[in-house]
Design an enzyme around this catalytic site. Structure first.
Site, PDB file in Angstrom:
ATOM      1  N   VAL B  46       0.843  -1.197   0.000  1.00  0.00           N
ATOM      2  CA  VAL B  46       0.000   0.000   0.000  1.00  0.00           C
ATOM      3  C   VAL B  46       0.878   1.246   0.000  1.00  0.00           C
ATOM      4  O   VAL B  46       0.565   2.257  -0.618  1.00  0.00           O
ATOM      5  CB  VAL B  46      -0.885   0.031   1.270  1.00  0.00           C
ATOM      6  CG1 VAL B  46      -1.863   1.191   1.171  1.00  0.00           C
ATOM      7  CG2 VAL B  46      -1.605  -1.282   1.434  1.00  0.00           C
ATOM      8  N   CYS B  47       1.973   1.144   0.680  1.00  0.00           N
ATOM      9  CA  CYS B  47       2.818   2.311   0.910  1.00  0.00           C
ATOM     10  C   CYS B  47       3.160   3.075  -0.370  1.00  0.00           C
ATOM     11  O   CYS B  47       2.992   4.296  -0.424  1.00  0.00           O
ATOM     12  CB  CYS B  47       4.088   1.875   1.618  1.00  0.00           C
ATOM     13  SG  CYS B  47       3.750   0.903   3.086  1.00  0.00           S
TER      14      CYS B  47
END
Lengths: 187, 187, 187, 187, 187, 187, 187, 187, 187, 187
Positions: B46-47
């Site tokens: 996700v980062c």
């Protein structure tokens, strides 16, 4: 440590809703999604616009099985009086929780000790009674019910699809990610 | 107690930016606005989308005198390697802070002890080095840079106009409220 | 007290090996010989030459039933990324353990608290999970896999032949000593 | 925490050397390099071969300004007697320290409480009196003076050239590494 | 409180006797009389004359069922070496106990902490393992085996004849005293 | 720890001597040698023979500048009465100290708490007020004034000749030993 | 709190009586009346006159079933010697208790710590072993056996007639008082 | 420890005397002799006879410079009322102290906690404010003013003649004793 | 915390009533209403007028099943004496409790420690033994029995009619209020 | 201990009066008389009748220099709202203090922790800021402003005339009492 995954402590408070008083406790949270929406005090300024903003989206929250609970350190008598006398507040249909003992404000770590009031803290609670996301603004900045709705939806999605994650700004219908070894370093 | 008004503790960490290493410490925060943007780990899923979302808005933050600091518990060597090898990350222009000692993650109360990683916590810090708003999501739900920008702007407005408050969803240019006795119970 | 005969504490960490992630825990050490090879950080300087030196001798260690575990405080995601991008590291066949929580570094007493990294510590562990020899160098001096191999062999010899001891520089095939009363003062 | 960078505590012990008794204390360590070479007991088995191995290399250590100190928990009377009666030990030219109070063995954390003896621990101490490398073997495995010499040389090199590091197996004359940003991930 | 009637604590130490090593522990003391004869260190000056003096009387002690144990803080290896190399010590036939852990010296309260050696303490122990007489001289004054023998004999006499006491300088065969009311004030 | 080198604590007690009462305190010990001769109780059995034995040697002790102090837990009134009524005791010329508060018996660690009496303890005290030798017998074994005299003489000799030591059974006029390196292991 | 109604603690001491030694303990007090008569020391001045005064009245105490126990911190040996040598004391027929351990003096709170002697304390103890009256004079003022007898008699009277009280100076045969409501304020 | 030589603590209480109220405090005791005469309660039974007995001897106490203070835990109002209404009490001329706070009863250790009353305790206090003799009877046995007078006189005598002591039953005019060495054991 | 709803602690005290003494304890309070009426001290000034005022209304309190208990720290002997000698007090028919141990005054938190007296505190206790109303005046202001009666009646009314409340100055027969939602903010 | 003479702690709270907000703190109490009138909560039932009763007597309190302060745990915003919307409350002219932090309720010991509300406590405070009288009723019994006025007047009288006291039910103009010795027991 953060409050993520903290289980809400047992509580029992008075609520005002539908022109009646009733009790709300921890058991009422289990099995559905909840939002705890703290604000400093009844009969004040920013608060009504935030509470009205929430009411305008209340149907959407209900539609995804999420209850809204507004909370201040005022009594339920005061909630009723505010509901009786304020045009904006009179529209509210969700339960207004009374926390004059500061029990909830302390448990969610938003009590301002020197004022006897709560910070503007919003907490998303999953059906197991655990906090999965939260946000706290200092007293004079209003929140945004649209973004809150988006976050509840994302939390619900990952709660149901344990092996997928939601990228930035994700909204229902958009693509999610499945974490696999090949994705390491590939995004 | 909430973290609102908490003064950031003194710190000194390695940062990667502009293909160089340098030190960032508390003094660098004073006199301007800052966002501390924690994420779990480099080379994960996700980062990158969140960090890219921030980069896409970086010019707007710079325009309002607000620096962005991304933070993970990885070393600055790892930040450089990620920057070298990931297409998305290679675009980042803001400083990436390294917190392998967990000092920052502990100070902002987002350390996940059992993982040695940080929660997805975002913190808005005013020019006096104090937290004025924050948000924490559990690990697999992405954040929203637009809403973050709106909140920084609202925080700046009330910081400059001490006697006005921003209602729900306020954006620059919209009306604010001046709290007076007559408004008590009138909204 | 020294760490000689200290039993490794229970642990469970992520490892990267053969382009896959898996869990390694204390039980994996029992019944065979192990080397724990700590180094400060992925993507740094001395480390790759040491890790390559070990890989070059890996077959010899395997031949005498001794597993090699490299350990740093980086995550398994970072181990994979390093393996993907570094020519030297891409050759490694032994498991790379991830210790972002500092659990192993603390248990073997090699954590550098102020850096969040491990000292260059090497530990030989017997099939009962106890440390029988170790060596720690300050951060910028490289180790020697040949000497390490010699020491594992000597440890194995005295483990099997309880009544014999290995003199200085002993290597397999050379003479050992049987301690008897007559030898007291005679060497 | 490891013993790397630990400053040796103040001490004052009896030593035997050149057929005489004299006192050695912490101040004697300052301004030159030292090796503290602990062994379990005088008049025993592995020990003489190790001490002879050291003696054979003593000139080389002296040449690089490094003193050797052997240490056991026996008295200086016993050191003299051993020197008088053992052919191997009679060759020793370096000072033999007496630690019957266990002061040194405790300070270097090699005391075996239940035996009143020291583990086979070797410590390299820099001219500031701080430990920069060490090694501990269980009681019946002999050490290697050649590898010890290599490590003292490497420690001296990085002590003098603060910006260079020694790769695995480095020996004087071989190439060292200068850590620069470009080397990150490039080895 | 004095050490009279103190029961010797459980112990287990290495002993050298008859050119062999064996273990001595508390159980070995029960059922017979014992003398514990502490001295500072092997290979020193006063000690050999005292130990020889004891050996010259050893037959007399054996004849009255009393074992002699000499004790120093040296190891049993050192005891053997001393026995091998000293003319006087080579005559000793009684067991020489090794106390490198200082266990016995502490239990009999004769340890000199700052030297890691024992005071010149002599202890007479009865068949129940309890101290009945003792004597401690500072380090440079020798003891007297004749007087020790006299005291063991007197202790044995009163141990067997509970109702009689030995006057000053009593030796076997001389008159003893029976304490009765009439003797009060009459001597 | 032993009592060797223990400095006698400050004290002030009543004494009986020369048919008079006077006070004795710690200052009286300084600058000369002293023997403290504890015994259980006045008007009892072994005691008179021991006290008489001491008196018979009193001139010899005086000749070498050594005072004798007998001590029991009885009062000075009782000492006088005993002196008045016992033939043996009436001969005593040295001071008899009264210790009904148990102060001395405690300080010299010879108090038998459950009896309120002292063990038969003899202490040799040097001119600096420190204990240099002592002996304790259980209650019914008499001491030997000749051996005591020998020990005082040996203590005086080493006190004056710091570099010589007295071998076993040494008496004035006999040879002593000078500890030198050559003597190590040579006796 | 006063000592009235305090139960005497368990004790066991040596006593001298009828030219013999025997043991007295707490059980001996039960079922009869007792007087504990403490005095500072044997062979002193005021004491004999007090003890003789008591002896002169001993028959009267016996007649009312009350035993007399004199107590000092001297030993029973000393009591015998005093009895042997003093004309006054030789008349005493009641038991003389020996308290060299200070056990009784402490239990009755009359120990003078700095002297190791007892105050002149008199205690009347009832058949249940509890103190019912007591008196303490500083060391140089003598007591009065007649008044003591009067008090024992009064104590016995009220012990038997629980509903009557003895007015000032009451002696057997005189009128007592029955407390009733009508007497309140009427005396 | 006994109360002999205990210095009375500072106090300040209400007193009734001569039909007036005034304050009595510790300073009033200094420079003259005092008797503190505690009794359980006003308007009760034994008490009046004791207080009357004291009054009958008041002139004699005044003649020897000794003040009488009666003390109960009642208030000064109650003392006055009792004085007004009781024939016996109305005769009292000495000060009656009021101790409703239990301060004096606690300081003299005569408070009966479970009754809020004082034991029948009599205390003789010297001109330095220290207790020199005392007596405590259980609640229903009356005291004797004649014996009290005798004891005050004896206390005064030895207070003035430090080198003489009063034998049993001594009264002014009778012989006293001068303690000298010759008297030891002679009485 | 206030004393409202505090349950009276167990107690047992002496009382004077009807010219007799009897015991009153906590059990006597259960099943009926009680007033505890503390006052500083018997035989004083304001008190009698207050106690007379209460007596004048005693019949009315009895009629509503409420007992009156006056309480001071004086003994029951003093209560009787005051009743005997004071015209006003002699009229009192209700029980006068004696609290010389200060037990009740402490339990109701009206003890004036420095005076040993009680404040003028009045407490209404319900049939369950719990305090439902109370009032404390400083020592020199008198109370009002009429207002006390009104408050007992109001307490009884709400005790019986749990759903009604008494407005200001309510007296029996006047209207009460039933709290309902509609009344919130309507009064 | 009671609250009589307790000095009010320093405080600073928001007040509503004359349609404005202002701060009230401890200094405002000094130099005049004050009544603190606590009640459970705004917008409830008994409270308005009590507050109206006070208002009806407000002129009389002002006339005797006594300010009235009503206090609840509600905010000043709520006080204003109640004043705006309730007919009875809108008449109030005295300051209404806001205690949402529970600071005052705790200091006066009337906080009901489990409700976050105050008991019905009334406190009379003198010009030195000390409590001189108080009264607490359980939540559903109304108070009486007439009796409160009487008590303030009596407190003022004795404050000014230190040597006179007010008997039961005293009102200005009626006789008071001067406590003198003659009055003891005479009322």
């Amino acid at each position: 440590m953060s409050l993520i995954n903290k289980e809400v402590s047992a509580f029992s408070v008075q609520a005002f809703q539908d022109n009646a008083f009733h009790t709300v406790n921890k058991e009422d949270l289990l099995g559905k999604w909840s939002v705890f929406f703290f604000y400093p005090a009844d009969f004040t300024f920013v608060c009504p616009t935030e509470l009205e903003d929430l009411q305008n989206n209340y149907e959407k929250f209900k539609a995804i099985n999420c209850e809204i609970y507004s909370v201040s350190c005022d009594t339920h008598f005061v909630h009723k009086a505010w509901h009786d006398h304020s045009e904006r507040i009179s529209k509210l249909e969700y339960p207004m929780l009374a926390d004059p003992t500061h029990t909830l404000a302390r448990d969610f770590e938003v009590l301002i000790e020197e004022a006897g009031q709560a910070e503007r803290g919003t907490f998303i609670i999953n059906p197991e009674g655990k906090i999965v996301a939260y946000e706290v603004n200092s007293g004079n900045v209003g929140r945004n019910a649209d973004e809150l709705l988006r976050k509840v939806e994302a939390c619900q999605f990952v709660h149901e699809h344990g092996d997928e994650v939601c990228p930035a700004k994700w909204k229902p219908g958009e693509k999610t990610l499945k974490p696999t070894l090949d994705l390491v370093g590939a995004l």
